[in-house]
Write a protein that holds these residues in place. Structure first.
Motif, mmCIF file in Angstrom:
data_model
loop_
_atom_site.group_PDB
_atom_site.id
_atom_site.type_symbol
_atom_site.label_atom_id
_atom_site.label_comp_id
_atom_site.label_asym_id
_atom_site.label_seq_id
_atom_site.Cartn_x
_atom_site.Cartn_y
_atom_site.Cartn_z
ATOM 1 N N GLN A 23 0.831 -1.242 0.170
ATOM 2 C CA GLN A 23 -0.119 0.016 0.128
ATOM 3 C C GLN A 23 0.816 1.332 -0.037
ATOM 4 O O GLN A 23 0.520 2.447 -1.010
ATOM 5 N N ARG A 24 1.948 1.527 0.500
ATOM 6 C CA ARG A 24 3.027 2.301 0.740
ATOM 7 C C ARG A 24 3.590 2.613 -0.616
ATOM 8 O O ARG A 24 3.460 3.816 -1.133
ATOM 9 N N ALA A 25 3.995 1.625 -1.356
ATOM 10 C CA ALA A 25 4.296 1.640 -2.547
ATOM 11 C C ALA A 25 3.355 2.337 -3.636
ATOM 12 O O ALA A 25 3.548 3.217 -4.324
ATOM 13 N N LEU A 26 1.927 1.764 -3.505
ATOM 14 C CA LEU A 26 0.976 2.159 -4.371
ATOM 15 C C LEU A 26 0.697 3.743 -4.194
ATOM 16 O O LEU A 26 0.673 4.638 -5.043
ATOM 17 N N THR A 27 0.782 4.200 -2.847
ATOM 18 C CA THR A 27 0.565 5.729 -2.436
ATOM 19 C C THR A 27 1.880 6.589 -2.914
ATOM 20 O O THR A 27 1.579 7.417 -3.403
ATOM 21 N N ALA A 28 2.965 5.915 -2.638
ATOM 22 C CA ALA A 28 4.243 6.842 -3.200
ATOM 23 C C ALA A 28 4.141 6.987 -4.709
ATOM 24 O O ALA A 28 4.284 7.950 -5.248
ATOM 25 N N LEU A 29 3.866 5.884 -5.420
ATOM 26 C CA LEU A 29 3.598 6.111 -6.920
ATOM 27 C C LEU A 29 2.649 7.127 -7.328
ATOM 28 O O LEU A 29 2.811 7.936 -8.129
ATOM 29 N N THR A 30 1.491 7.114 -6.653
ATOM 30 C CA THR A 30 0.398 8.307 -6.854
ATOM 31 C C THR A 30 0.914 9.623 -6.471
ATOM 32 O O THR A 30 0.985 10.544 -7.260
ATOM 33 N N THR A 31 1.658 9.731 -5.413
ATOM 34 C CA THR A 31 2.339 11.063 -5.015
ATOM 35 C C THR A 31 3.166 11.444 -5.980
ATOM 36 O O THR A 31 3.177 12.596 -6.621
ATOM 37 N N LEU A 32 4.289 10.701 -6.481
ATOM 38 C CA LEU A 32 5.359 10.687 -7.564
ATOM 39 C C LEU A 32 4.395 11.516 -8.681
ATOM 40 O O LEU A 32 5.014 12.299 -9.372
ATOM 41 N N THR A 40 10.341 6.171 -11.547
ATOM 42 C CA THR A 40 11.240 4.942 -11.745
ATOM 43 C C THR A 40 11.000 3.817 -10.601
ATOM 44 O O THR A 40 10.205 4.262 -9.646
ATOM 45 N N HIS A 41 11.232 2.591 -10.623
ATOM 46 C CA HIS A 41 11.157 1.723 -9.556
ATOM 47 C C HIS A 41 11.746 2.159 -8.240
ATOM 48 O O HIS A 41 11.496 1.955 -7.210
ATOM 49 N N THR A 42 12.859 2.615 -8.756
ATOM 50 C CA THR A 42 13.866 3.094 -7.367
ATOM 51 C C THR A 42 13.232 4.380 -6.630
ATOM 52 O O THR A 42 13.101 4.521 -5.539
ATOM 53 N N ALA A 43 12.615 5.087 -7.650
ATOM 54 C CA ALA A 43 11.979 6.508 -7.065
ATOM 55 C C ALA A 43 10.853 5.975 -5.930
ATOM 56 O O ALA A 43 10.660 6.678 -4.941
ATOM 57 N N VAL A 44 10.070 5.070 -6.492
ATOM 58 C CA VAL A 44 8.774 4.631 -5.817
ATOM 59 C C VAL A 44 9.464 4.082 -4.592
ATOM 60 O O VAL A 44 8.873 4.326 -3.522
ATOM 61 N N ALA A 45 10.447 3.140 -4.907
ATOM 62 C CA ALA A 45 10.850 2.367 -3.575
ATOM 63 C C ALA A 45 11.365 3.566 -2.452
ATOM 64 O O ALA A 45 11.190 3.160 -1.315
ATOM 65 N N ARG A 46 12.274 4.440 -2.774
ATOM 66 C CA ARG A 46 12.686 5.255 -2.013
ATOM 67 C C ARG A 46 11.573 6.125 -1.070
ATOM 68 O O ARG A 46 11.462 6.131 -0.231
ATOM 69 N N GLU A 65 4.452 0.660 -14.644
ATOM 70 C CA GLU A 65 4.701 0.842 -15.912
ATOM 71 C C GLU A 65 3.530 1.447 -16.551
ATOM 72 O O GLU A 65 3.900 2.376 -17.468
ATOM 73 N N ALA A 66 2.335 1.481 -15.930
ATOM 74 C CA ALA A 66 1.074 2.253 -16.450
ATOM 75 C C ALA A 66 1.803 3.705 -16.273
ATOM 76 O O ALA A 66 1.215 4.569 -17.188
ATOM 77 N N ALA A 67 1.988 4.063 -14.944
ATOM 78 C CA ALA A 67 2.315 5.506 -14.797
ATOM 79 C C ALA A 67 3.464 5.981 -15.768
ATOM 80 O O ALA A 67 3.786 7.151 -16.068
ATOM 81 N N GLN A 68 4.627 5.087 -16.092
ATOM 82 C CA GLN A 68 5.394 5.441 -16.886
ATOM 83 C C GLN A 68 5.088 5.627 -18.171
ATOM 84 O O GLN A 68 5.391 6.708 -18.768
ATOM 85 N N GLN A 69 4.231 4.913 -18.756
ATOM 86 C CA GLN A 69 3.331 4.970 -20.121
ATOM 87 C C GLN A 69 2.761 6.472 -20.133
ATOM 88 O O GLN A 69 2.740 7.247 -21.106
ATOM 89 N N ARG A 70 1.950 6.966 -19.147
ATOM 90 C CA ARG A 70 1.272 7.999 -19.091
ATOM 91 C C ARG A 70 2.126 9.138 -18.911
ATOM 92 O O ARG A 70 1.983 10.428 -19.429
ATOM 93 N N GLN A 71 3.584 9.138 -18.526
ATOM 94 C CA GLN A 71 4.354 10.279 -18.262
ATOM 95 C C GLN A 71 4.856 10.509 -19.816
ATOM 96 O O GLN A 71 5.568 11.619 -20.158
#
Length: 190
Positions: A23-32, A40-46, A65-71
């Motif tokens: 859940q923290r990873a998905l929340t971080a992805l949304t925030t980024l 990036t995977h590293t940015a989400v992990a950090r 990957e979906a977020a990367q495609q949207r970017q």
């Protein structure tokens, strides 16, 4: 003590921890993504405070990957420009990170189990342990008395067998003499 209950508790705790990390990873992805930062995977992990390995697992990887495609600007495609060596180095680093995480988790679980066993031992009061020691001491004494009596009975029976064997030997010798004497008497008559 219920070892199955303890294992179940540990499994449940591990499951909750895993769900929390996901859940923290998905929340971080949304925030980024909302901040317009490069995904990036590293940015989400950090950002999430989780291992990079987790970001490559099923259920998280697809979202990244979906977020990367949207970017990506429209009309461009996501192309992997990394060399095979870079990919291998990345995978190696991910594997090392996973090993570190697993070792840390193993150590945490060991500490938790030690603490739980210590609490279970503390639950046995001194009085309970003293009673158990007294009970075992009484049982040991009873078994020693039984052994002593069985040993004495064995020796008595051994002496009785020896005596009976001697009596039997004497009776056989006496019977042989009687048979010889009877045979001599019969020979004189005949």
């Amino acid at each position: 003590m219920n070892p199955h209950g303890n294992a179940h508790t540990l499994v449940q705790a591990r499951r909750r921890d895993s769900l929390d990390k996901r859940q923290r990873a998905l929340t971080a992805l949304t925030t980024l993504e909302q901040q317009g930062k490069k995904i990036t995977h590293t940015a989400v992990a950090r950002t999430a405070g989780v291992s990079t390995w987790l970001t490559y697992t099923e259920g998280i990887r697809e979202h990244i990957e979906a977020a990367q495609q949207r970017q990506q600007p429209s009309g461009s495609r996501l192309v992997d420009t990394r060399t095979p060596n870079t990919t291998l180095r990345t995978e190696l680093e991910l594997a090392r990170q996973e090993v570190r995480n697993l070792r840390e988790e193993k150590e945490r679980m060991r500490k938790a189990i030690r603490q739980q066993l210590g609490q279970q031992l503390d639950a046995f009061g001194t009085k309970d342990l003293t009673e158990r020691i007294d009970q075992l001491t009484r049982e040991n004494q009873r078994l020693q008395d039984t052994l002593r009596q069985a040993t004495e009975d064995n020796h008595a029976l051994h002496r009785q067998v020896t005596s009976l064997e001697a009596d039997l030997g004497a009776a056989r010798t006496s019977l042989r003499r009687m048979i010889r004497e009877e045979n001599r008497s019969l020979e004189k008559i005949v």
